[in-house]
Design an enzyme around this catalytic site. Structure first.
Site, PDB file in Angstrom:
ATOM      1  CD  GLU A  20     -14.419 -26.541  21.579  1.00  0.00           C
ATOM      2  OE1 GLU A  20     -13.305 -26.771  21.619  1.00  0.00           O
ATOM      3  OE2 GLU A  20     -15.171 -25.442  21.443  1.00  0.00           O
ATOM      4  CB  SER A  80     -12.356  -1.502 -15.015  1.00  0.00           C
ATOM      5  OG  SER A  80     -13.071  -1.207 -13.883  1.00  0.00           O
ATOM      6  CG  ASP A  82     -12.287   2.661 -10.203  1.00  0.00           C
ATOM      7  OD1 ASP A  82     -12.141   3.106 -11.250  1.00  0.00           O
ATOM      8  OD2 ASP A  82     -11.322   1.468  -9.969  1.00  0.00           O
ATOM      9  NE  ARG A  99     -22.069  -5.014  -5.618  1.00  0.00           N
ATOM     10  CZ  ARG A  99     -20.847  -4.653  -5.768  1.00  0.00           C
ATOM     11  NH1 ARG A  99     -20.388  -3.739  -4.738  1.00  0.00           N
ATOM     12  NH2 ARG A  99     -20.213  -5.210  -6.679  1.00  0.00           N
ATOM     13  N   GLY A 133      -4.842  -1.069  -6.856  1.00  0.00           N
ATOM     14  CA  GLY A 133      -4.578  -1.133  -8.433  1.00  0.00           C
ATOM     15  C   GLY A 133      -2.840  -1.646  -8.412  1.00  0.00           C
ATOM     16  CG  LEU A 139      -2.019  -1.009  -2.352  1.00  0.00           C
ATOM     17  CD1 LEU A 139      -0.963  -0.260  -1.582  1.00  0.00           C
ATOM     18  CD2 LEU A 139      -3.435  -0.556  -1.947  1.00  0.00           C
ATOM     19  CB  SER A 156       3.790  -0.776  -2.678  1.00  0.00           C
ATOM     20  OG  SER A 156       4.023   0.303  -3.503  1.00  0.00           O
TER      21      SER A 156
END
Length: 375
Positions: free
Chosen positions: A54, A173, A205, A212, A300, A303, A306
């Site tokens: 505003e 992957s 990994d 990016r 992954g 996790l 979970s």
């Protein structure tokens, strides 16, 4: 009403310019329309701590040499009426002589919660509520969750093949999906405040977990590392002074903590859950207190399971590529024990499908009434 909707759509487009930088505040857009129907001012909440939408719109109006006296303001969220990093927007609206205010969403923040609209009306300003309410509510889905729960809005994201694999049996992957889908994920990294992975992803990994895209911000990196096994030479640790990095752990090893802190990492000690892993619910409460309003979960399978089991996931975004990897041992996006009965499946509400090149994104809100009975 169609005129009101036209200008509210303009305000919604403006609001998106603050996406990723206004957090943990909401994204808000404002348009000021003069008595002759022309736009005389516009603005958004560009960055946390800066002018609200505003006030930016009124500033834009003044800089154009226009007067807002008697004008109509369209704003996607109810104007604030309390002092925070900025003074109340209701004061600026009253001082400017605005005649009418059109509001999209009501603000659930207890410091506002109808107070902004009430103040405007008490001072004789005509207020119209609920214009494009659904779209305005959707634009601040994250803020509404965060301001009412105090915990981050968690988006579980993964990419998989048609046969449900996130990697080949070799562990390779790159890449499951194409460039367009991957670019969309980079935008998510800009839009959301944090990005969270497990230590397994780091060890396998060695990711950087930054955004990016040009002219973008990096998310706060959060690693769930129960025993503090993250290597000092990992790219995340090596860049911790450049990109905010939080290591959530149950470890109290003073030497390892000191080494990681010297590298720029913040250590967040979290209690164990019943299965001797991190208590993810407790972690969400702690991250909420750190002003982290949203998290992109790029974990992954372990996790992800979970996170689902603990009930912290709010939205699922699954990028599906028309490929088949095969392999009984190839990794899947959700591992763990799984559910014992199909009737107990985690279900998505209001699911939608979007195409990115040859890939498809299926996304939706996770139903809140699921339960998993362990055997």
């Amino acid at each position: 009403m169609k005129v009101d909707e036209h200008y509210m759509r303009m305000a919604l487009d403006l609001a998106e310019k603050g996406r990723g930088r206004a957090a943990p505040n909401p994204v808000v857009g404002a348009v000021i329309v003069g008595a002759d129907g022309s736009v005389i001012g516009q603005g958004c909440h560009e960055r946390y701590g800066d002018l609200h939408a505003e006030r930016n719109a009124l500033k834009n109006c003044r800089e154009a040499g226009k007067s807002a006296v008697g004008a109509t303001m369209y704003v996607t969220l109810e104007p604030c009426c309390h002092h925070g990093k900025q003074p109340p927007c209701t004061e600026a609206i009253l001082e400017a002589g605005i005649r009418r205010v059109v509001v999209g969403s009501a603000d659930p923040n207890p410091k506002v919660a109808g107070g902004g609209i009430r103040i405007l009306r008490e001072h004789g300003i005509e207020v119209t509520q609920g214009v494009l309410k659904a779209a305005c509510d959707e634009s601040n889905r994250i803020f509404f969750h965060y301001i009412t729960t105090g915990t981050p809005y968690v988006v579980m994201k993964y990419a998989m093949t048609l046969d449900g694999k996130i990697a080949a049996y070799t562990g390779l992957s790159k890449w499951v999906t194409g460039e367009e889908a991957r670019a969309h994920v980079q935008k998510l990294r800009h839009d959301l405040t944090g990005i969270m992975v497990g230590i397994g992803t780091v060890l396998e990994d060695d990711p950087l977990l930054t955004c990016r895209l040009p002219d973008s911000k990096d998310p706060v990196r959060i690693v769930c590392d129960t025993h503090l096994r993250i290597p000092l030479e990992s790219r995340i640790v090596q860049t911790a002074w450049e990109v905010p990095t939080i290591l959530a752990t149950c470890s109290d090893d003073p030497e390892q903590i000191a080494r990681l802190e010297e590298k720029g990492c913040r250590i967040l000690q979290v209690p164990h859950s019943g299965d001797m892993h991190l208590d993810l619910r407790d972690l969400m409460c702690r991250l909420g207190r750190e002003n982290i309003d949203s998290i992109l979960l790029e974990g992954g399978g372990r996790l992800n399971w979970s996170a689902l089991q603990s009930g912290i996931v709010n939205r699922v975004m699954a990028y599906i590529s028309p490929k088949l990897f095969g392999g009984a041992s190839a990794m899947t996006p959700v591992a763990g024990q799984g559910i014992p009965d199909p009737a107990q499946a985690f279900k998505l509400e209001n699911a939608s499908v979007t195409r990115f090149g040859v890939d498809f994104l299926i996304e939706g809100e996770l139903q809140a009434d699921h339960s998993v009975q362990q055997t």
